[in-house]
Design a protein around this motif. Structure first.
Motif, PDB file in Angstrom:
ATOM      1  N   ARG A 155       0.825  -1.219   0.000  1.00 37.80           N
ATOM      2  CA  ARG A 155       0.000   0.000   0.000  1.00 37.80           C
ATOM      3  C   ARG A 155       0.853   1.260   0.000  1.00 37.80           C
ATOM      4  O   ARG A 155       0.480   2.274  -0.577  1.00 37.80           O
ATOM      5  CB  ARG A 155      -0.950  -0.016   1.201  1.00 37.80           C
ATOM      6  CG  ARG A 155      -2.077  -1.021   1.007  1.00 37.80           C
ATOM      7  CD  ARG A 155      -2.972  -1.110   2.220  1.00 37.80           C
ATOM      8  NE  ARG A 155      -4.105  -1.985   1.958  1.00 37.80           N
ATOM      9  CZ  ARG A 155      -4.944  -2.418   2.896  1.00 37.80           C
ATOM     10  NH1 ARG A 155      -4.779  -2.060   4.158  1.00 37.80           N
ATOM     11  NH2 ARG A 155      -5.952  -3.205   2.566  1.00 37.80           N
ATOM     12  N   LEU A 156       1.999   1.176   0.658  1.00 36.77           N
ATOM     13  CA  LEU A 156       2.902   2.334   0.676  1.00 36.77           C
ATOM     14  C   LEU A 156       3.692   2.481  -0.629  1.00 36.77           C
ATOM     15  O   LEU A 156       4.410   3.451  -0.812  1.00 36.77           O
ATOM     16  CB  LEU A 156       3.887   2.202   1.847  1.00 36.77           C
ATOM     17  CG  LEU A 156       3.334   2.618   3.210  1.00 36.77           C
ATOM     18  CD1 LEU A 156       4.155   1.996   4.329  1.00 36.77           C
ATOM     19  CD2 LEU A 156       3.336   4.137   3.335  1.00 36.77           C
ATOM     20  N   HIS A 195       1.570  -2.165  12.548  1.00 33.78           N
ATOM     21  CA  HIS A 195       0.777  -1.181  11.803  1.00 33.78           C
ATOM     22  C   HIS A 195      -0.326  -1.882  11.003  1.00 33.78           C
ATOM     23  O   HIS A 195      -1.450  -1.382  10.935  1.00 33.78           O
ATOM     24  CB  HIS A 195       1.691  -0.368  10.880  1.00 33.78           C
ATOM     25  CG  HIS A 195       1.062   0.922  10.464  1.00 33.78           C
ATOM     26  ND1 HIS A 195       0.620   1.858  11.364  1.00 33.78           N
ATOM     27  CD2 HIS A 195       0.756   1.417   9.228  1.00 33.78           C
ATOM     28  CE1 HIS A 195       0.083   2.881  10.721  1.00 33.78           C
ATOM     29  NE2 HIS A 195       0.148   2.640   9.421  1.00 33.78           N
ATOM     30  N   CYS A 199      -3.769  -0.519  12.385  1.00 34.52           N
ATOM     31  CA  CYS A 199      -4.210   0.653  11.616  1.00 34.52           C
ATOM     32  C   CYS A 199      -4.487   0.312  10.146  1.00 34.52           C
ATOM     33  O   CYS A 199      -5.566   0.578   9.634  1.00 34.52           O
ATOM     34  CB  CYS A 199      -3.144   1.750  11.732  1.00 34.52           C
ATOM     35  SG  CYS A 199      -3.574   3.274  10.885  1.00 34.52           S
ATOM     36  N   CYS A 200      -3.518  -0.309   9.491  1.00 32.84           N
ATOM     37  CA  CYS A 200      -3.661  -0.583   8.051  1.00 32.84           C
ATOM     38  C   CYS A 200      -4.350  -1.940   7.869  1.00 32.84           C
ATOM     39  O   CYS A 200      -3.765  -2.901   7.376  1.00 32.84           O
ATOM     40  CB  CYS A 200      -2.286  -0.555   7.385  1.00 32.84           C
ATOM     41  SG  CYS A 200      -2.371  -0.598   5.593  1.00 32.84           S
ATOM     42  N   PRO A 205      -8.776   0.188   5.990  1.00 30.09           N
ATOM     43  CA  PRO A 205      -7.632   0.739   6.737  1.00 30.09           C
ATOM     44  C   PRO A 205      -7.998   2.106   7.316  1.00 30.09           C
ATOM     45  O   PRO A 205      -8.746   2.851   6.698  1.00 30.09           O
ATOM     46  CB  PRO A 205      -6.535   0.857   5.680  1.00 30.09           C
ATOM     47  CG  PRO A 205      -7.249   0.855   4.361  1.00 30.09           C
ATOM     48  CD  PRO A 205      -8.484   0.031   4.553  1.00 30.09           C
ATOM     49  N   ALA A 206      -7.471   2.376   8.521  1.00 29.28           N
ATOM     50  CA  ALA A 206      -7.803   3.632   9.214  1.00 29.28           C
ATOM     51  C   ALA A 206      -6.854   4.740   8.768  1.00 29.28           C
ATOM     52  O   ALA A 206      -6.089   5.296   9.571  1.00 29.28           O
ATOM     53  CB  ALA A 206      -7.735   3.412  10.716  1.00 29.28           C
ATOM     54  N   CYS A 207      -6.931   5.095   7.496  1.00 32.04           N
ATOM     55  CA  CYS A 207      -5.980   6.057   6.922  1.00 32.04           C
ATOM     56  C   CYS A 207      -6.077   7.426   7.594  1.00 32.04           C
ATOM     57  O   CYS A 207      -5.078   8.137   7.703  1.00 32.04           O
ATOM     58  CB  CYS A 207      -6.209   6.202   5.422  1.00 32.04           C
ATOM     59  SG  CYS A 207      -6.110   4.639   4.547  1.00 32.04           S
ATOM     60  N   CYS A 210      -3.563   7.560  10.288  1.00 31.18           N
ATOM     61  CA  CYS A 210      -2.301   6.866   9.985  1.00 31.18           C
ATOM     62  C   CYS A 210      -1.128   7.840   9.993  1.00 31.18           C
ATOM     63  O   CYS A 210      -1.188   8.894   9.356  1.00 31.18           O
ATOM     64  CB  CYS A 210      -2.404   6.181   8.623  1.00 31.18           C
ATOM     65  SG  CYS A 210      -0.859   5.393   8.139  1.00 31.18           S
ATOM     66  N   VAL A 212       1.609   7.656   8.520  1.00 32.26           N
ATOM     67  CA  VAL A 212       2.386   7.752   7.259  1.00 32.26           C
ATOM     68  C   VAL A 212       1.460   8.040   6.064  1.00 32.26           C
ATOM     69  O   VAL A 212       1.835   7.774   4.925  1.00 32.26           O
ATOM     70  CB  VAL A 212       3.226   6.469   7.022  1.00 32.26           C
ATOM     71  CG1 VAL A 212       4.363   6.391   8.026  1.00 32.26           C
ATOM     72  CG2 VAL A 212       2.390   5.196   7.080  1.00 32.26           C
ATOM     73  N   LEU A 213       0.303   8.633   6.344  1.00 31.71           N
ATOM     74  CA  LEU A 213      -0.649   8.927   5.260  1.00 31.71           C
ATOM     75  C   LEU A 213      -0.011   9.771   4.157  1.00 31.71           C
ATOM     76  O   LEU A 213      -0.212   9.516   2.975  1.00 31.71           O
ATOM     77  CB  LEU A 213      -1.892   9.627   5.835  1.00 31.71           C
ATOM     78  CG  LEU A 213      -2.903  10.154   4.832  1.00 31.71           C
ATOM     79  CD1 LEU A 213      -3.475   9.030   3.963  1.00 31.71           C
ATOM     80  CD2 LEU A 213      -4.044  10.884   5.541  1.00 31.71           C
ATOM     81  N   CYS A 216       1.812   7.726   1.640  1.00 37.82           N
ATOM     82  CA  CYS A 216       1.136   6.527   1.150  1.00 37.82           C
ATOM     83  C   CYS A 216       0.185   6.818  -0.015  1.00 37.82           C
ATOM     84  O   CYS A 216      -0.878   7.426   0.181  1.00 37.82           O
ATOM     85  CB  CYS A 216       0.360   5.896   2.306  1.00 37.82           C
ATOM     86  SG  CYS A 216      -0.501   4.393   1.806  1.00 37.82           S
ATOM     87  N   THR A 218      -1.773   4.766  -1.629  1.00 40.41           N
ATOM     88  CA  THR A 218      -3.068   4.087  -1.449  1.00 40.41           C
ATOM     89  C   THR A 218      -3.951   4.864  -0.485  1.00 40.41           C
ATOM     90  O   THR A 218      -5.140   5.083  -0.750  1.00 40.41           O
ATOM     91  CB  THR A 218      -2.853   2.662  -0.884  1.00 40.41           C
ATOM     92  OG1 THR A 218      -1.857   2.005  -1.648  1.00 40.41           O
ATOM     93  CG2 THR A 218      -4.133   1.857  -0.871  1.00 40.41           C
ATOM     94  N   GLY A 219      -3.371   5.281   0.635  1.00 41.61           N
ATOM     95  CA  GLY A 219      -4.137   6.010   1.639  1.00 41.61           C
ATOM     96  C   GLY A 219      -4.685   7.306   1.076  1.00 41.61           C
ATOM     97  O   GLY A 219      -5.825   7.686   1.357  1.00 41.61           O
TER      98      GLY A 219
END
Ligand code: SF4
Length: 235
Positions: A155-156, A195, A199-200, A205-207, A210, A212-213, A216, A218-219
């Motif tokens: 995702r990242l 993570h 979270c992810c 996922p709880a973007c 997050c 590192v939103l 990311c 995907t987020g």
């Protein structure tokens, strides 16, 4: 700073590095534990391992027991009918190849050679070989990738989605600084795994919360979709 290191730094801030090692097994016990953990929830594989070592005092006893007895002892794990003969096969091979029945010698070998030795055993792939070296009391510098770690890395954008968990080991390990200690490599896996668990999530996922939103892709797509659908609903 490369993205992987930025993510590591942020997630270490969230989950608190250094993270204490969760086990201190000898490498052969860690190998059996890892074989039991394949596609099994941690709590279930832990229960199976505890039942196994309570019923059989040594790995030689596990090796030589009737397979049905091993299958019954590890019934808390998934596919005990496949894992029981596999564990006994691995224990027989270890006895043949290691006269003292110990895998401690892996602590003296370079990590790539130790991993190749382990992966020559049936049912042992990159995740298991890394787990034996990293999680056991050998505390070697080997990166473990589980399904949570893999999902977060995809995702990242750290690895392409088509790269599976097994192939991800070499690609992600190559991105780690050579100067990192075994503890740092362990922390790296642990923070990605945590993570993914906290979270992810696989679904939803709880973007929005997050750490590192901003790093990311995907987020950011998921967040902008949510904003768009909220705007449509409010029209
Ligand atoms: S922003 Fe969302 S998709 Fe990206 S790592 Fe964080 S929780 Fe996962």
């Amino acid at each position: 700073m490369p993205k992987l290191l930025l993510v590591h730094q942020r997630l270490c801030g969230v989950y608190g590095c250094p993270i204490p090692y969760f086990s201190n097994y000898d490498p052969l016990s860690e190998l059996v534990s890892a074989l039991l953990s394949h596609r099994t929830k941690n709590a279930d594989s832990h229960r199976a391992f505890q039942q196994l070592i309570q019923q059989f005092p040594t790995w030689e006893a596990v090796r030589d027991a009737p397979t049905a007895a091993i299958e019954a002892a590890i019934s808390a794990s998934t596919w005990p009918e496949q894992k029981a003969p596999r564990i006994q096969q691995v224990l027989r091979l270890v006895s043949e190849r290691c006269p003292d029945g110990s895998l401690d010698f892996l602590g003296e070998m370079p990590v790539p050679e130790a991993r190749a030795w382990l992966e020559s055993l049936p049912g042992v792939g990159p995740k298991t070989s890394a787990a034996v070296l990293c999680f056991s009391r050998l505390r070697r510098r080997a990166l473990v990738i589980d399904s949570h770690h893999h999902r977060v890395a995809v995702r990242l954008g750290l690895i392409p989605a088509k790269v599976d968990v097994a192939a991800a080991h070499a690609i992600l390990a190559a991105q780690l600084p050579e100067s990192w200690t075994a503890q740092q490599v362990y922390d790296h896996h642990e923070v990605f795994m945590l993570h993914g668990q906290k979270c992810c999530f696989y679904r939803r996922p709880a973007c929005h919360r997050c750490a590192v939103l901003d790093l990311c892709p995907t987020g950011q797509i998921l967040q902008s979709r949510q904003i768009q659908s909220r705007q449509i609903r409010n029209k």
